[in-house]
Structures are given as structure tokens and as C-alpha cells.
Design a protein around this motif. Sequence first.
Motif, short mmCIF file in Angstrom:
data_model
loop_
_atom_site.label_atom_id
_atom_site.label_comp_id
_atom_site.label_asym_id
_atom_site.label_seq_id
_atom_site.Cartn_x
_atom_site.Cartn_y
_atom_site.Cartn_z
N ARG A 1 29.27 55.06 32.36
CA ARG A 1 28.84 53.73 31.83
C ARG A 1 29.30 52.34 32.72
NH1 ARG A 1 28.60 52.35 26.14
NH2 ARG A 1 28.44 50.18 26.19
N GLN B 1 32.05 48.54 37.64
CA GLN B 1 31.63 48.44 36.32
C GLN B 1 31.48 46.90 35.81
OE1 GLN B 1 34.21 49.57 32.61
NE2 GLN B 1 32.49 50.77 32.02
N SER C 1 30.04 47.78 30.50
CA SER C 1 31.07 48.05 29.66
C SER C 1 30.50 47.57 28.16
CB SER C 1 32.37 47.22 29.73
OG SER C 1 32.19 45.71 29.68
N ARG C 2 31.34 47.99 26.98
CA ARG C 2 30.63 47.55 25.75
C ARG C 2 30.90 46.18 25.59
NH1 ARG C 2 29.64 52.23 22.86
NH2 ARG C 2 31.17 54.06 23.45
N SER D 1 31.86 43.86 33.47
CA SER D 1 32.69 43.35 32.50
C SER D 1 31.73 42.28 31.56
CB SER D 1 33.81 42.92 32.91
OG SER D 1 33.59 41.60 33.62
#
Length: 317
Positions: free
Chosen positions: A233, A272, A236-237, A274
Motif C-alpha cells: 500500500r 509510503q 496510507s488509509r 501519509s
Amino acid sequence: MYLAHFGLREAPFGITPDTSYFFACADYQEALNTLLVAIRSGEGFIKITGEVGTGKTLLCRQFLASINKEHGAVAVPDGEPQPAPVTQRFVTAYIPNPYLTPHTLLLALADELGVVLEPDVDQHHLLKSLTAALLDFARQDKQVVLCLDEAQAMPLESLEAIRLLTNLETEKRKLLQIVLFGQPELNQKLQQDSIRQLNQRITFHYHLGPLQRDDMDYYLSHRLNVAGFTGGRLFSRGAANQLYAASGGIPRLVNIVAHKALMLTYGEGRHQVSARHVRVAAMDTGSAKKSLLRWWIIAAALLLIAGSSALGWVVLR
């Protein structure tokens, strides 16, 4: 740039319409299906509207790329079925900027269809040549489809000229089918009395909206995969949630903010994206900044309401 850092073959969030990145979520697939059904049923006028940045041009290009992809299957000596040659049933013309006078617009259509004209051709002979070409295509059992992008910018006289051209028909169908792609202002323009006959002839209409929140993760993954990403991923969510809040689901804004967020992530040497990266990227982007500010105001208002309710409960005790 950041391509090697993230293992990408190409930039995944460009804003140039590229059909390899077409995202077939429910809304966009329904719009494409509407176009294909309308064209294959021989309707004269079809209209697609949507706000700025919702992907109308990409949908148009995907439609033009899909329109002749009707395969059968043929048997070969070893028994394995193979795709039959594609029959080019449709002849397509695309005019990206129809802010043209009626004469110039018809010249552009003639050029798209490969019609040879005399220098300084007058309107009468231009129409005569276009009619002959359309009849010739009909004799070959081909349908001519004209796509007009940014149709809200068309002068009323040019819209009327196009409508008159669609009066040409055989006993079975129209010689020319037209798809209008435009911003919602197109609807207002078509309400004017001078072109009410055109408005009455629009039998299929679809309004293209923004991405839904549930589509965001799939949209990001789709574009990253097309660009060659094979990792886990990347957003990130929290980043995906922030990206939706900042863009309102408008694909063009999603792409702009996502691209900037990847640059920020790369600049920090991280792997990743953020929520913070997306917030900073959004604050550097005009329309996204407004959308993000609106989201912050709503969130603050909800917190204030919740705090007031809690305080009232304490006082009551």
C-alpha cells in the motif's frame, strides 16, 4: 524524479487523458455503456455533462477507442478459437475545441472525415461535399460519429448548423450521429428557444459525477498498477481519506494532489504517503485547498457541537 524510488515505470497521476488509465468504476462504466448503447441504436444526439476535471475527455477517448471493438471468434486448424478481424463499422471524428463559426466547424468535420475540398470552398459546396461523403459511408454500411468536446463553448449558430446536418438520413437511420461532451453550462445553453429543436433530439443523456469515497482506494491502486507499481500500500488509509477530502473526488484534482504528495514523500526518503503529505500537497493546490478548508470547517463545527453537547451534559449533572 520519484519513479525509481517507488518502482514505477511512468508517472501514475498525469492529467493528460490516457485511455490506459481509464478507471471503470460503476459511474464511469455506466457512462461508457450509455454511449455505446446509444450509438449502436442509431440515435442522432447524445449528451454527456460533468463538472471541470471529472474525466469527460478521457471518457470520450475511451469511447472512441472502444466503439469498433466488436470481436467474433473464428476457428483455426488446431481448433483454438481466435479473435476475428475487427469490422470497422463506425467512422469517427473528434473536434476538441468547437468554438468555431458554422463554416469553420463544417470544414473541421470535413477534414476529420478525409473529404477533399476545393480551396476557399463556399458553404453550398461544402455542404454538398459533406452530404456526398456521408451517403458514401452509408452505402458502405458505416455509421459516422462526431464527438464534440467542450460543447458548452459552441456558438448557437454552430450548434444549429450541426443540427441541420443531422437531418440527413436514410430510411433506416441517421447519416451522422453526434455526441456532445460539456460542462453543466451546456444544459443552460440548450434551453434557449433558438435551438430547442436540437434539445428535443437528445435521446440519451448522462451526467458524470466525481468519484465516490469507496472508489478512491481502487482508483489509486489502478493508476499505480498501470504505471508499473508492484509494492504494497503506497497511500496510507489516512492519506486516501485526506486525498478524498481535499479533492472532493474530482479525478483531475486527485491526480494533481497525489503527484505532489508523491514528490514530498520522495523528498523525505519515505516509501509510503501519509495524510500529512497529502495535506501539504493540497495546501499548494488552488481548488483542492478550498475543498480541504471546507472539510476542516465542517470537522471543526462537528467537534464544537460535540463539545457543547458534552459540556451541557456535565452542567445538567
